[in-house]
Scaffold this active site. Structure first.
Site, PDB file in Angstrom:
ATOM      1  N   PHE A 230       0.828  -1.206   0.000  1.00 33.95           N
ATOM      2  CA  PHE A 230       0.000   0.000   0.000  1.00 33.95           C
ATOM      3  C   PHE A 230       0.860   1.252   0.000  1.00 33.95           C
ATOM      4  O   PHE A 230       2.031   1.239   0.387  1.00 33.95           O
ATOM      5  CB  PHE A 230      -0.941   0.007   1.211  1.00 33.95           C
ATOM      6  N   CYS A 231       0.248   2.340  -0.470  1.00 31.19           N
ATOM      7  CA  CYS A 231       0.878   3.660  -0.466  1.00 31.19           C
ATOM      8  C   CYS A 231      -0.242   4.697  -0.359  1.00 31.19           C
ATOM      9  O   CYS A 231      -1.405   4.350  -0.185  1.00 31.19           O
ATOM     10  CB  CYS A 231       1.734   3.869  -1.706  1.00 31.19           C
ATOM     11  N   THR A 232       0.087   5.965  -0.468  1.00 34.14           N
ATOM     12  CA  THR A 232      -0.885   7.021  -0.197  1.00 34.14           C
ATOM     13  C   THR A 232      -2.066   7.007  -1.154  1.00 34.14           C
ATOM     14  O   THR A 232      -3.227   6.975  -0.738  1.00 34.14           O
ATOM     15  CB  THR A 232      -0.200   8.400  -0.240  1.00 34.14           C
TER      16      THR A 232
ATOM     17  N   CYS B  34       2.464   1.945  -5.599  1.00 36.22           N
ATOM     18  CA  CYS B  34       2.173   0.508  -5.633  1.00 36.22           C
ATOM     19  C   CYS B  34       2.079  -0.022  -7.054  1.00 36.22           C
ATOM     20  O   CYS B  34       2.322  -1.211  -7.292  1.00 36.22           O
ATOM     21  CB  CYS B  34       0.879   0.218  -4.883  1.00 36.22           C
TER      22      CYS B  34
ATOM     23  N   ILE C  30      -4.206   4.493   0.556  1.00 36.09           N
ATOM     24  CA  ILE C  30      -4.650   4.738   1.928  1.00 36.09           C
ATOM     25  C   ILE C  30      -5.826   5.700   1.972  1.00 36.09           C
ATOM     26  O   ILE C  30      -6.777   5.509   2.746  1.00 36.09           O
ATOM     27  CB  ILE C  30      -3.483   5.311   2.761  1.00 36.09           C
TER      28      ILE C  30
END
Length: 254
Positions: A176-178, A183, A205
């Site tokens: 996961f990433c912002t 990703c 996220i």
């Protein structure tokens, strides 16, 4: 009421003429009054910008008028003031810099999981839950039981994989990433390396925080964002009204 819409977007698509797109896009941003940063590269487009609803709709239509961008998806959050101070369009070698050639997220990425699917999936103790972001982002907040790769910038991620994960190609790995763009590259890279079961949180996220009730959320802490909000909480409200000096250099390198 929060009148400012903040949109983030990206698309991996070959843009042989990306350099010629800079001036028209920047001119349109100035014309409409849109503020934010858009990055163009041969591999595609990435950006974040903000304005009121009328301005945003006009700019959405403008970007989508290019047939290559007709299906652009804009992820929106909201605030009381514009978190960007000017309009910028930058030309780069990559729209998100990992520094690895021959990684093509336009066709070879991990399996997308919706926030609801992700919520259930990461509770499986056999899943390796991996935060692909930088160390200071992890320190502000992350998912319960997530692994911190302890990297200072995204370029270090491939080395982390080679040192720590290369013997786990048969494991389920959730990344996961912002907002999702990092990703796209990390999962594409890992699939190129032979990892068989790679998953990613669709739209990142921010999508999870918007979709999962705070009372049920597996997110712990705040989420760093790359604009003057600095970070948002589980209600997607800004946490710090001004930007700490610690994060200025990283933002300016984006």
């Amino acid at each position: 009421m929060k009148d400012i819409i903040i949109a983030s977007f990206y698309k991996f698509i070959p843009l042989n003429d990306f350099e010629s797109l800079r001036e028209p896009i920047l001119t349109k941003m100035h014309e409409i009054g849109i503020k934010g940063t858009i990055i163009l590269a041969h591999e595609g487009v990435n950006g974040g910008f903000a304005g009121n609803r009328e301005q945003m709709n006009v700019f959405y239509d403008y970007l989508r008028s290019d047939s290559r961008f007709a299906d652009l998806h804009f992820k929106e959050t909201y605030d009381n003031k514009n978190p960007f101070d000017k309009a910028k369009v930058k030309l780069r070698k990559e729209i998100v810099t990992m520094g690895v050639q021959k990684v093509d997220p336009s066709y070879n990425t991990g399996t997308y999981l919706s926030p609801e699917e992700w919520h259930q999936f990461i509770q499986d103790p056999n899943v390796i839950l991996l935060d692909t972001r930088n160390d200071y982002e992890y320190e502000l907040g992350t998912f319960k039981n997530a692994i911190n790769p302890d990297i200072e910038n995204f370029r270090e991620f491939p080395d982390y994989v080679q040192r720590n994960l290369i013997d786990k190609k048969d494991k389920k790995i959730a990344m996961f990433c912002t907002g999702g763009i990092r990703c796209e590259k990390t999962t594409a890279y890992m699939k190129e390396q032979g990892f068989q079961h790679v998953y990613q949180l669709h739209d990142g996220i921010l999508n999870y925080l918007e979709s999962i009730p705070e009372s049920e959320s597996l997110w712990e802490g705040k989420c760093f964002v790359f604009d003057d909000r600095v970070a948002v909480d589980q209600k997607l409200d800004r946490v710090y009204p001004q930007l700490p000096q610690d994060y200025k250099y990283e933002r300016e390198q984006k």
